[in-house]
Every structure is written in structure tokens, then in C-alpha cells.
Design a protein around this motif. Structure first.
Motif, PDB file in Angstrom:
ATOM      1  N   GLU A   1      45.175  57.079  47.191  1.00  0.00           N
ATOM      2  CA  GLU A   1      44.027  57.063  46.267  1.00  0.00           C
ATOM      3  C   GLU A   1      44.419  56.468  44.915  1.00  0.00           C
ATOM      4  O   GLU A   1      43.566  56.192  44.071  1.00  0.00           O
ATOM      5  N   HIS A   2      45.736  56.240  44.717  1.00  0.00           N
ATOM      6  CA  HIS A   2      46.202  55.707  43.432  1.00  0.00           C
ATOM      7  C   HIS A   2      46.360  54.195  43.448  1.00  0.00           C
ATOM      8  O   HIS A   2      46.371  53.564  42.397  1.00  0.00           O
ATOM      9  N   CYS A   3      46.531  53.623  44.633  1.00  0.00           N
ATOM     10  CA  CYS A   3      46.748  52.164  44.721  1.00  0.00           C
ATOM     11  C   CYS A   3      46.508  51.692  46.153  1.00  0.00           C
ATOM     12  O   CYS A   3      46.995  52.308  47.104  1.00  0.00           O
ATOM     13  N   VAL A   4      45.775  50.577  46.262  1.00  0.00           N
ATOM     14  CA  VAL A   4      45.473  50.013  47.588  1.00  0.00           C
ATOM     15  C   VAL A   4      45.975  48.565  47.681  1.00  0.00           C
ATOM     16  O   VAL A   4      45.485  47.766  48.474  1.00  0.00           O
ATOM     17  N   ALA A   5      46.973  48.254  46.847  1.00  0.00           N
ATOM     18  CA  ALA A   5      47.479  46.875  46.802  1.00  0.00           C
ATOM     19  C   ALA A   5      48.304  46.541  48.041  1.00  0.00           C
ATOM     20  O   ALA A   5      48.821  47.428  48.722  1.00  0.00           O
ATOM     21  N   THR A   6      48.444  45.234  48.292  1.00  0.00           N
ATOM     22  CA  THR A   6      49.329  44.780  49.373  1.00  0.00           C
ATOM     23  C   THR A   6      50.547  44.070  48.784  1.00  0.00           C
ATOM     24  O   THR A   6      50.502  43.529  47.683  1.00  0.00           O
TER      25      THR A   6
ATOM     26  N   ARG B   1      49.702  40.601  44.258  1.00  0.00           N
ATOM     27  CA  ARG B   1      48.739  39.642  43.719  1.00  0.00           C
ATOM     28  C   ARG B   1      47.390  40.296  43.458  1.00  0.00           C
ATOM     29  O   ARG B   1      46.392  39.598  43.238  1.00  0.00           O
ATOM     30  N   CYS B   2      47.309  41.609  43.493  1.00  0.00           N
ATOM     31  CA  CYS B   2      46.048  42.297  43.158  1.00  0.00           C
ATOM     32  C   CYS B   2      45.533  41.727  41.825  1.00  0.00           C
ATOM     33  O   CYS B   2      46.254  41.719  40.823  1.00  0.00           O
ATOM     34  N   VAL B   3      44.280  41.263  41.833  1.00  0.00           N
ATOM     35  CA  VAL B   3      43.762  40.575  40.634  1.00  0.00           C
ATOM     36  C   VAL B   3      43.695  41.515  39.427  1.00  0.00           C
ATOM     37  O   VAL B   3      43.820  41.074  38.288  1.00  0.00           O
ATOM     38  N   TYR B   4      43.511  42.793  39.684  1.00  0.00           N
ATOM     39  CA  TYR B   4      43.400  43.742  38.562  1.00  0.00           C
ATOM     40  C   TYR B   4      44.791  44.014  37.965  1.00  0.00           C
ATOM     41  O   TYR B   4      44.911  44.248  36.768  1.00  0.00           O
ATOM     42  N   PHE B   5      45.817  43.965  38.800  1.00  0.00           N
ATOM     43  CA  PHE B   5      47.185  44.120  38.290  1.00  0.00           C
ATOM     44  C   PHE B   5      47.496  42.985  37.306  1.00  0.00           C
ATOM     45  O   PHE B   5      48.169  43.180  36.294  1.00  0.00           O
TER      46      PHE B   5
ATOM     47  N   PRO C   1      41.813  48.686  34.183  1.00  0.00           N
ATOM     48  CA  PRO C   1      42.693  49.797  34.560  1.00  0.00           C
ATOM     49  C   PRO C   1      43.492  49.463  35.821  1.00  0.00           C
ATOM     50  O   PRO C   1      42.962  48.841  36.741  1.00  0.00           O
ATOM     51  N   CYS C   2      44.734  49.882  35.851  1.00  0.00           N
ATOM     52  CA  CYS C   2      45.585  49.638  37.027  1.00  0.00           C
ATOM     53  C   CYS C   2      46.755  50.610  36.976  1.00  0.00           C
ATOM     54  O   CYS C   2      47.575  50.537  36.059  1.00  0.00           O
ATOM     55  N   ASN C   3      46.835  51.481  37.971  1.00  0.00           N
ATOM     56  CA  ASN C   3      47.920  52.477  38.004  1.00  0.00           C
ATOM     57  C   ASN C   3      49.303  51.855  38.191  1.00  0.00           C
ATOM     58  O   ASN C   3      50.307  52.463  37.851  1.00  0.00           O
ATOM     59  N   LYS C   4      49.348  50.680  38.773  1.00  0.00           N
ATOM     60  CA  LYS C   4      50.653  50.046  38.995  1.00  0.00           C
ATOM     61  C   LYS C   4      51.196  49.480  37.672  1.00  0.00           C
ATOM     62  O   LYS C   4      52.368  49.601  37.373  1.00  0.00           O
TER      63      LYS C   4
ATOM     64  N   GLY D   1      44.080  54.438  36.297  1.00  0.00           N
ATOM     65  CA  GLY D   1      43.067  54.310  37.355  1.00  0.00           C
ATOM     66  C   GLY D   1      43.315  53.070  38.189  1.00  0.00           C
ATOM     67  O   GLY D   1      44.208  52.275  37.903  1.00  0.00           O
ATOM     68  N   CYS D   2      42.499  52.926  39.240  1.00  0.00           N
ATOM     69  CA  CYS D   2      42.643  51.783  40.145  1.00  0.00           C
ATOM     70  C   CYS D   2      41.316  51.038  40.204  1.00  0.00           C
ATOM     71  O   CYS D   2      40.344  51.538  40.765  1.00  0.00           O
ATOM     72  N   SER D   3      41.285  49.837  39.619  1.00  0.00           N
ATOM     73  CA  SER D   3      40.039  49.054  39.588  1.00  0.00           C
ATOM     74  C   SER D   3      39.692  48.472  40.956  1.00  0.00           C
ATOM     75  O   SER D   3      38.558  48.075  41.192  1.00  0.00           O
TER      76      SER D   3
HETATM   77  S1  SF4 Z   1      45.273  48.352  43.901  1.00  0.00           S
HETATM   78 FE1  SF4 Z   1      47.137  48.957  42.827  1.00  0.00          FE
HETATM   79  S2  SF4 Z   1      47.680  47.105  41.743  1.00  0.00           S
HETATM   80 FE2  SF4 Z   1      45.509  46.904  42.247  1.00  0.00          FE
HETATM   81  S3  SF4 Z   1      44.305  47.824  40.553  1.00  0.00           S
HETATM   82 FE3  SF4 Z   1      44.679  49.432  42.018  1.00  0.00          FE
HETATM   83  S4  SF4 Z   1      46.538  50.399  41.213  1.00  0.00           S
HETATM   84 FE4  SF4 Z   1      46.467  48.368  40.324  1.00  0.00          FE
END
Ligand code: SF4
Ligand SMILES: Cc1cc2nc3c(=O)[nH]c(=O)nc-3n(C[C@H](O)[C@H](O)[C@H](O)COP(=O)(O)OP(=O)(O)OC[C@H]3O[C@@H](n4cnc5c(N)ncnc54)[C@H](O)[C@@H]3O)c2cc1C
Length: 328
Positions: free
Chosen positions: A154-159, A117-121, A127-130, A136-138
């Protein structure tokens, strides 16, 4: 929304073949997550294979445990008397998720595969690496309230967002999968993966693998299990943190324990370190706190424009201690 083909599967093996054959094909179950993503433009499949007719909606007794078809709706699973009595943490987790209407549609196969549910995803303008590998990762330095404190990269901190999946992790569930090469099964705790350098991959499934069932093993301890979800509102909100636990205490001593945490990592987080600390210890608050601290020793809070998510570290400790106290 980009146009796509729709096919209602009449055979599970053909459904697997159809999805495996095209990188832009995907399964449709209850649609409560997938259809949102179609509307938002998060995914743009060329083919939806509806699996409703080829996934079982039965819950069967097998070897003292339960065999749950991938098509079983979340409402039916939560209400099943065997689940309520033998695996109460699962019923509590299911009932803490979404709304009655959504649970009537959501399935056993689809729930653990819902996306973050990451809002940027979910916002295709950021930007969103997922969603878009390498962009990038917003979330890093952005809104972090719902983000990870354990196992992030460092590429993603989502849950991971599923409540049900946290309970299944603590209950030692197994996943049964139909692949293009045949059937396989593995522990539920191995289904999801940490983000590492490839946050676009949420799970260890190959494209086209179909979850056919979830198996709950026989476990007397699971009859004493509990799920607690801490969230911003009483309903219709994802977990800030959550705890699923099962506890076996004899003569005031912890004989065995299972713990999983939600809202803290890219996966439902099985708390092996906390479990190890607790076995053989007095069933007391001091030991529960020590176990939480051992699990959280590697936790890293994120800074963010919303004040960061450091509050999760003491919150996990308090939630875990509270659940273990209720069980002992
Ligand atoms: S935490 Fe993961 S899902 Fe959220 S913006 Fe960063 S890369 Fe995307
Ligand atoms: C407003 C709202 C609030 C919500 N709140 C919560 C909450 O608090 N807690 C919570 O846990 N969830 C919550 N949810 C999420 C909801 O529980 C999920 O959307 C639902 O469980 C997904 O199941 P589904 O059957 O609808 O899956 P779908 O949306 O159909 O599919 C989800 C994904 O799984 C794949 N898939 C589905 N079935 C299979 C299978 N058998 N094998 C392989 N792949 C498969 C699909 O291809 C898709 O990628 C909420 C959803 C909404 C819209």
C-alpha cells in the motif's frame, strides 16, 4: 541543481569509505540515471565519488562461467562473443534497453541499481513514499500502466526498470560487493527488495556498498535462453512486461527451467512457482500456460485514471508461453 563536490576515486576501498561516511554521498558510474536525477532534484548529494577508475571493465572466464567487472559497459557486455553464445538472454536484454549511446555509457554495476521510472518518483512536486518517505503514493489511483501486479504494498506500487537485471535473475547470477567491512557475495535474486513499508530502499545493499562484479555461473541450459520485452514502442521504451527464460528439454519433457519476469514488480521477479509447475511436465503450450497461471495466481491489478494495469496479467501469460515455445 544543488552544488556538490566531485571526487574521482583512485582506490576502491577509499571510495567505499568516502561514500559510507556521508549519508548524502553517492557513487557515479556511467551517470545515465544519476545525472538525470540530479537535474530533476530527485536526489541532492553533497559528494559524487566517480568509480570509473576503480571498477574493472574486464570480462573473464572463471570456473566455466563469466566474471563481469562492474565497470563493463552495457554495449561491450552485449557484444561479447562468450555472452552471446553462452548467455543469449543477457545480450538480448541489454540490446532491448535504452539506446546505443546510453548503452555505451551504462555500466554493469549501475544498470541494476537504476531507480524506478514511476513518473511520480521523477516529479518532485508530487507525493512519493520512495522519494520522500511518509508523503504518500501518487501512483495509487493515478497512472498505473507501468506499475506492479505482483509483490506491491500500500506504500508503493512501482516496478523495477532494468532489462539486464531480469536476465541476470533468470541466469542465477551472483553479485560481488565491497563493503566497509570487506567483501561479500550473494545471489543476484537477493539484491532487490519488495517495497513493504520502506519503498525508499530499493535493494539490500548498505549505504556505501560497492558492486565490484557480477558472476554468471557455468550453465549449459543458459545457452538456450531468451529475453522478450513487450513495450509501447519498438525502441527507447521501458518494459510493460518482459520475460527471461532458460529451458532444458529432453525427450519432450522439461528437465529444468529458469524464468524471471520484468515490468511486474518492485524487483526483477523470479518465477519460482512457474518453474516448479514445469519441471517434469511435457514441453507443451498447456503446461506453459498452467505455469504462468500458477505464478500469476497472486497478481493484483491496479485501478487507475489510465484504465488500470489489468492488461498485464494476460500479457505476461502470452509472453511467457511465446518464449517457452521458442525455446522448446
Ligand atoms: S509507486 Fe512508489 S515510486 Fe511511484 S509514487 Fe508511489 S511510492 Fe512513489
Ligand atoms: C532515455 C533512457 C532510456 C532508457 N531505457 C532503458 C531501458 O529500456 N532498459 C533499461 O534497462 N534501462 C534503460 N535506461 C536506463 C539505463 O540503462 C541506466 O541509466 C543505466 O544502465 C545506469 O547505469 P550507469 O552506469 O549510467 O549508472 P549511474 O547513473 O552512474 O548510477 C545509477 C545508480 O547506481 C549507483 N551505482 C552505480 N554503479 C555502482 C556500483 N558499482 N556499486 C554501487 N552503486 C553503484 C549510483 O550511485 C546510482 O545510484 C534508460 C535510460 C535513459 C536515460
Amino acid at each position: 541543481m544543488k552544488p556538490f563536490d566531485y571526487r574521482s576515486a583512485t582506490n576502491a576501498a577509499t571510495a567505499v569509505r568516502d561514500v559510507a561516511a556521508s549519508p548524502a554521498a553517492t557513487f557515479l558510474a556511467g551517470g545515465t540515471n544519476l545525472v538525470d536525477h540530479l537535474k530533476l532534484g530527485v536526489i541532492e548529494p553533497d559528494l559524487l565519488v566517480d568509480i570509473t577508475a576503480v571498477t574493472s571493465d574486464a570480462i573473464e572466464d572463471r570456473d566455466g562461467g563469466l566474471w563481469i567487472g562492474a565497470g563493463v559497459r552495457n554495449s561491450d557486455l552485449a557484444a561479447d562473443p562468450r555472452v552471446r553464445q553462452r548467455y543469449p538472454a543477457l545480450t538480448q536484454a541489454l540490446l532491448s534497453g535504452a539506446s546505443g549511446q546510453l548503452r555505451n555509457m551504462a555500466t554493469t554495476g549501475g544498470n541494476p541499481l537504476q531507480r524506478t521510472r514511476c513518473v511520480y518518483f521523477q516529479d518532485v512536486t508530487t507525493p512519493c513514499n520512495k522519494r520522500d518517505p511518509g508523503s504518500g503514493c501518487s501512483a495509487i489511483g493515478g497512472y498505473t500502466r507501468y506499475h506492479a501486479i505482483l509483490g506491491a504494498s500500500e506504500h508503493c506500487v512501482a516496478t523495477h526498470p532494468s532489462d539486464m537485471a531480469v536476465a541476470l535473475s533468470a541466469l542465477d547470477a551472483k553479485v560481488h560487493v565491497l563493503t566497509a567491512d570487506g567483501e561479500r557475495s550473494f545471489p543476484f535474486v537477493d539484491l532487490h527488495r519488495l517495497p513493504g513499508e520502506m519503498p525508499d530502499k530499493d535493494t539490500r545493499l548498505q549505504h556505501g556498498d560497492l558492486i565490484t562484479a557480477i558472476e554468471l555461473p557455468s550453465s549449459p541450459m543458459a545457452g538456450r535462453s531468451r529475453y522478450r520485452k513487450v513495450r509501447d514502442r519498438a525502441s527507447y521504451a521501458f518494459a510493460l512486461v518482459s520475460v527471461a527464460a532458460a529451458l532444458d528439454v529432453a525427450d519432450g519433457v522439461v528437465r529444468d527451467v529458469r524464468i524471471a519476469l520484468g515490468g511486474v514488480a518492485h524487483t526483477p521477479w523470479r518465477a519460482y512457482k512457474a518453474e516448479q509447475v514445469l519441471r517434469g511436465k511435457p514441453a507443451e503450450v498447456a503446461a506453459y500456460r498452467q505455469a504462468a497461471e500458477a505464478e500469476l495466481a497472486g497478481a493484483r491489478a491496479l485501478d487507475g485514471i489510465d484504465g488500470g494495469n489489468g492488461f498485464k496479467i494476460p500479457l505476461v501469460t502470452r509472453a511467457l508461453v511465446a518464449v517457452l515455445r521458442e525455446l522448446s
